[in-house]
Design a protein around this motif. Structure first.
Motif, PDB file in Angstrom:
ATOM      1  N   THR A 162     -10.488   4.163   6.814  1.00  0.00           N
ATOM      2  CA  THR A 162     -11.939   4.147   6.625  1.00  0.00           C
ATOM      3  C   THR A 162     -12.691   4.670   7.850  1.00  0.00           C
ATOM      4  OG1 THR A 162     -11.980   1.830   7.325  1.00  0.00           O
ATOM      5  CG2 THR A 162     -11.871   2.261   4.959  1.00  0.00           C
ATOM      6  N   SER A 163     -12.161   4.410   9.041  1.00  0.00           N
ATOM      7  CA  SER A 163     -12.851   4.858  10.253  1.00  0.00           C
ATOM      8  C   SER A 163     -12.895   6.375  10.349  1.00  0.00           C
ATOM      9  CB  SER A 163     -12.158   4.289  11.494  1.00  0.00           C
ATOM     10  OG  SER A 163     -10.812   4.726  11.563  1.00  0.00           O
ATOM     11  N   LEU A 164     -11.903   7.039   9.756  1.00  0.00           N
ATOM     12  CA  LEU A 164     -11.850   8.503   9.765  1.00  0.00           C
ATOM     13  C   LEU A 164     -12.384   9.100   8.469  1.00  0.00           C
ATOM     14  CD1 LEU A 164      -8.280   8.994  11.306  1.00  0.00           C
ATOM     15  CD2 LEU A 164     -10.482   9.052  12.490  1.00  0.00           C
ATOM     16  N   ASN A 165     -12.633   8.222   7.475  1.00  0.00           N
ATOM     17  CA  ASN A 165     -13.071   8.686   6.156  1.00  0.00           C
ATOM     18  C   ASN A 165     -12.085   9.703   5.582  1.00  0.00           C
ATOM     19  OD1 ASN A 165     -14.798   8.673   3.933  1.00  0.00           O
ATOM     20  ND2 ASN A 165     -15.964  10.430   4.690  1.00  0.00           N
ATOM     21  N   ARG A 166     -10.797   9.397   5.733  1.00  0.00           N
ATOM     22  CA  ARG A 166      -9.758  10.316   5.273  1.00  0.00           C
ATOM     23  C   ARG A 166      -8.623   9.553   4.611  1.00  0.00           C
ATOM     24  NH1 ARG A 166      -7.516  14.750   9.268  1.00  0.00           N
ATOM     25  NH2 ARG A 166      -6.469  15.225   7.287  1.00  0.00           N
ATOM     26  N   THR A 167      -7.935  10.257   3.716  1.00  0.00           N
ATOM     27  CA  THR A 167      -6.725   9.732   3.095  1.00  0.00           C
ATOM     28  C   THR A 167      -5.579  10.690   3.374  1.00  0.00           C
ATOM     29  OG1 THR A 167      -7.932   8.594   1.334  1.00  0.00           O
ATOM     30  CG2 THR A 167      -5.616   9.079   0.923  1.00  0.00           C
ATOM     31  N   PHE A 168      -4.501  10.157   3.929  1.00  0.00           N
ATOM     32  CA  PHE A 168      -3.331  10.960   4.261  1.00  0.00           C
ATOM     33  C   PHE A 168      -2.262  10.725   3.197  1.00  0.00           C
ATOM     34  CE2 PHE A 168      -5.582   9.876   8.123  1.00  0.00           C
ATOM     35  CZ  PHE A 168      -5.680  11.092   8.786  1.00  0.00           C
ATOM     36  N   THR A 169      -1.715  11.806   2.664  1.00  0.00           N
ATOM     37  CA  THR A 169      -0.743  11.710   1.575  1.00  0.00           C
ATOM     38  C   THR A 169       0.610  12.247   2.018  1.00  0.00           C
ATOM     39  OG1 THR A 169      -2.478  11.974  -0.084  1.00  0.00           O
ATOM     40  CG2 THR A 169      -0.224  12.389  -0.803  1.00  0.00           C
ATOM     41  N   SER A 170       1.658  11.540   1.673  1.00  0.00           N
ATOM     42  CA  SER A 170       3.014  12.013   1.903  1.00  0.00           C
ATOM     43  C   SER A 170       3.832  11.735   0.646  1.00  0.00           C
ATOM     44  CB  SER A 170       3.647  11.339   3.118  1.00  0.00           C
ATOM     45  OG  SER A 170       3.696   9.935   2.946  1.00  0.00           O
ATOM     46  N   GLN A 171       4.895  12.490   0.458  1.00  0.00           N
ATOM     47  CA  GLN A 171       5.735  12.290  -0.719  1.00  0.00           C
ATOM     48  C   GLN A 171       7.160  12.728  -0.433  1.00  0.00           C
ATOM     49  OE1 GLN A 171       5.046  15.557  -3.889  1.00  0.00           O
ATOM     50  NE2 GLN A 171       3.029  15.244  -2.949  1.00  0.00           N
ATOM     51  N   GLY A 172       8.047  12.246  -1.280  1.00  0.00           N
ATOM     52  CA  GLY A 172       9.455  12.566  -1.112  1.00  0.00           C
ATOM     53  C   GLY A 172      10.300  11.701  -2.031  1.00  0.00           C
ATOM     54  N   ASP A 173      11.515  11.412  -1.584  1.00  0.00           N
ATOM     55  CA  ASP A 173      12.452  10.607  -2.371  1.00  0.00           C
ATOM     56  C   ASP A 173      12.829   9.358  -1.590  1.00  0.00           C
ATOM     57  OD1 ASP A 173      12.648  12.499  -4.528  1.00  0.00           O
ATOM     58  OD2 ASP A 173      13.871  13.745  -3.196  1.00  0.00           O
ATOM     59  N   VAL A 174      13.102   8.295  -2.313  1.00  0.00           N
ATOM     60  CA  VAL A 174      13.487   7.044  -1.673  1.00  0.00           C
ATOM     61  C   VAL A 174      14.765   6.527  -2.326  1.00  0.00           C
ATOM     62  CG1 VAL A 174      12.011   5.671  -3.223  1.00  0.00           C
ATOM     63  CG2 VAL A 174      12.720   4.722  -1.011  1.00  0.00           C
ATOM     64  N   LEU A 175      15.636   6.005  -1.500  1.00  0.00           N
ATOM     65  CA  LEU A 175      16.870   5.374  -1.950  1.00  0.00           C
ATOM     66  C   LEU A 175      16.889   3.953  -1.428  1.00  0.00           C
ATOM     67  CD1 LEU A 175      19.853   5.098  -2.909  1.00  0.00           C
ATOM     68  CD2 LEU A 175      20.514   6.211  -0.745  1.00  0.00           C
ATOM     69  N   PHE A 176      16.982   2.974  -2.337  1.00  0.00           N
ATOM     70  CA  PHE A 176      17.130   1.580  -1.945  1.00  0.00           C
ATOM     71  C   PHE A 176      18.548   1.135  -2.244  1.00  0.00           C
ATOM     72  CE2 PHE A 176      17.476  -2.736  -3.624  1.00  0.00           C
ATOM     73  CZ  PHE A 176      17.304  -3.436  -2.439  1.00  0.00           C
ATOM     74  N   SER A 177      19.190   0.559  -1.260  1.00  0.00           N
ATOM     75  CA  SER A 177      20.541   0.023  -1.416  1.00  0.00           C
ATOM     76  C   SER A 177      20.556  -1.399  -0.888  1.00  0.00           C
ATOM     77  CB  SER A 177      21.551   0.880  -0.642  1.00  0.00           C
ATOM     78  OG  SER A 177      22.800   0.212  -0.536  1.00  0.00           O
ATOM     79  N   GLN A 178      20.945  -2.352  -1.721  1.00  0.00           N
ATOM     80  CA  GLN A 178      21.030  -3.731  -1.255  1.00  0.00           C
ATOM     81  C   GLN A 178      22.035  -3.860  -0.119  1.00  0.00           C
ATOM     82  OE1 GLN A 178      21.649  -6.710  -4.236  1.00  0.00           O
ATOM     83  NE2 GLN A 178      19.861  -6.126  -5.434  1.00  0.00           N
ATOM     84  N   GLN A 179      23.052  -3.039  -0.126  1.00  0.00           N
ATOM     85  CA  GLN A 179      24.092  -3.120   0.896  1.00  0.00           C
ATOM     86  C   GLN A 179      23.647  -2.535   2.231  1.00  0.00           C
ATOM     87  OE1 GLN A 179      27.802  -1.304  -0.231  1.00  0.00           O
ATOM     88  NE2 GLN A 179      28.803  -1.793   1.719  1.00  0.00           N
ATOM     89  N   TYR A 180      22.851  -1.432   2.178  1.00  0.00           N
ATOM     90  CA  TYR A 180      22.549  -0.714   3.408  1.00  0.00           C
ATOM     91  C   TYR A 180      21.083  -0.809   3.852  1.00  0.00           C
ATOM     92  CZ  TYR A 180      27.168   1.350   2.802  1.00  0.00           C
ATOM     93  OH  TYR A 180      28.520   1.530   2.655  1.00  0.00           O
ATOM     94  N   GLY A 181      20.137  -0.686   2.950  1.00  0.00           N
ATOM     95  CA  GLY A 181      18.730  -0.703   3.324  1.00  0.00           C
ATOM     96  C   GLY A 181      17.930   0.284   2.502  1.00  0.00           C
ATOM     97  N   VAL A 182      16.878   0.864   3.104  1.00  0.00           N
ATOM     98  CA  VAL A 182      16.022   1.828   2.414  1.00  0.00           C
ATOM     99  C   VAL A 182      16.023   3.144   3.194  1.00  0.00           C
ATOM    100  CG1 VAL A 182      13.723   2.364   1.532  1.00  0.00           C
ATOM    101  CG2 VAL A 182      14.533   0.006   1.518  1.00  0.00           C
ATOM    102  N   LEU A 183      16.197   4.229   2.472  1.00  0.00           N
ATOM    103  CA  LEU A 183      16.143   5.569   3.054  1.00  0.00           C
ATOM    104  C   LEU A 183      14.975   6.313   2.426  1.00  0.00           C
ATOM    105  CD1 LEU A 183      17.206   8.050   4.594  1.00  0.00           C
ATOM    106  CD2 LEU A 183      18.824   8.423   2.710  1.00  0.00           C
ATOM    107  N   TRP A 184      13.954   6.600   3.261  1.00  0.00           N
ATOM    108  CA  TRP A 184      12.811   7.391   2.825  1.00  0.00           C
ATOM    109  C   TRP A 184      13.048   8.833   3.283  1.00  0.00           C
ATOM    110  CZ3 TRP A 184       8.970   4.667   0.193  1.00  0.00           C
ATOM    111  CH2 TRP A 184       8.974   3.280   0.339  1.00  0.00           C
ATOM    112  N   GLN A 185      13.207   9.745   2.349  1.00  0.00           N
ATOM    113  CA  GLN A 185      13.395  11.154   2.690  1.00  0.00           C
ATOM    114  C   GLN A 185      12.078  11.880   2.398  1.00  0.00           C
ATOM    115  OE1 GLN A 185      17.258  11.705   0.431  1.00  0.00           O
ATOM    116  NE2 GLN A 185      17.928  12.389   2.464  1.00  0.00           N
TER     117      GLN A 185
END
Length: 204
Positions: free
Chosen positions: A48-71
């Protein structure tokens, strides 16, 4: 990741609240039932202080054994690896490492790990359950932080989904917010490929 039922002190809840707890428990158990989830994501960060919205996108992998990978694919290419112990950001030229227990940013990163895992024990420890709506396969949950660190960072967490987690909104301080939408969710393939496994090994 540890899952299990939490002993709730029922005398602290009204009849309505007990129903909410029961519904939330069933939702968390449903999320915890799937050991691997793959999806596309789009994140919007509103400042709100910058009056801007920053957008990112990609793929996500969730593994209960290992964790989360955001690509992350856009606006830049980077890999963000999150486990219960470490947060690693990797690009083609650089790599940074953070102990999640020593940084508020690490705590936010592991929050997503807990939400995607349906980690009921940790969520109940850190959050108050404000409301639950469940209509057939669709559900919504509203949480507020009880842990002091999370209280400093945001006021409320809204999450909704069906079979999988579809949508998360963090209502942050000063009117800021972070919204993440998931699409094209799949529980297959269960096995990590060579690249995914190598990235998680960085966070051991």
């Amino acid at each position: 990741m540890k899952h299990g039922l939490i002993i709730f002190f029922l005398s602290l809840f009204s009849v309505s609240a007990m129903a909410d707890v029961s519904q939330a428990r069933s939702i968390f158990q449903q999320l915890a039932h799937t050991p691997t989830i793959r999806a596309h994501f789009e994140q919007q960060k509103t400042m709100t202080s910058l009056n801007r919205t920053f957008t990112s996108q990609g793929d996500v992998l969730f593994s209960q054994q290992y964790g989360v990978l955001w690509q992350i694919k856009k606006p830049v290419q980077a890999d963000l690896i999150v486990t219960e112990r470490k947060l690693i950001q990797k690009t083609k030229r650089t790599m940074s490492e953070m102990n999640v227990k020593q940084s508020e940013y690490g705590s936010i990163a592991t929050l997503f790990l807990q939400l995607m895992a349906g980690d009921e024990e940790t969520l109940v420890k850190n959050f108050n359950l404000m409301s639950v709506e469940k209509n057939n396969a669709h559900w919504k949950i509203q949480l507020t932080p009880k842990h002091a660190l999370f209280k400093k960072l945001f006021d409320q967490v809204d999450m909704q989904g069906g079979q999988y987690l579809d949508h998360i909104v963090l209502h942050e301080k000063a009117g800021n917010s972070t919204t993440i939408r998931f699409s094209q969710q799949s529980a297959q393939p269960q096995q990590l490929n060579v690249q995914e496994y190598a990235l998680f090994q960085l966070a051991k």
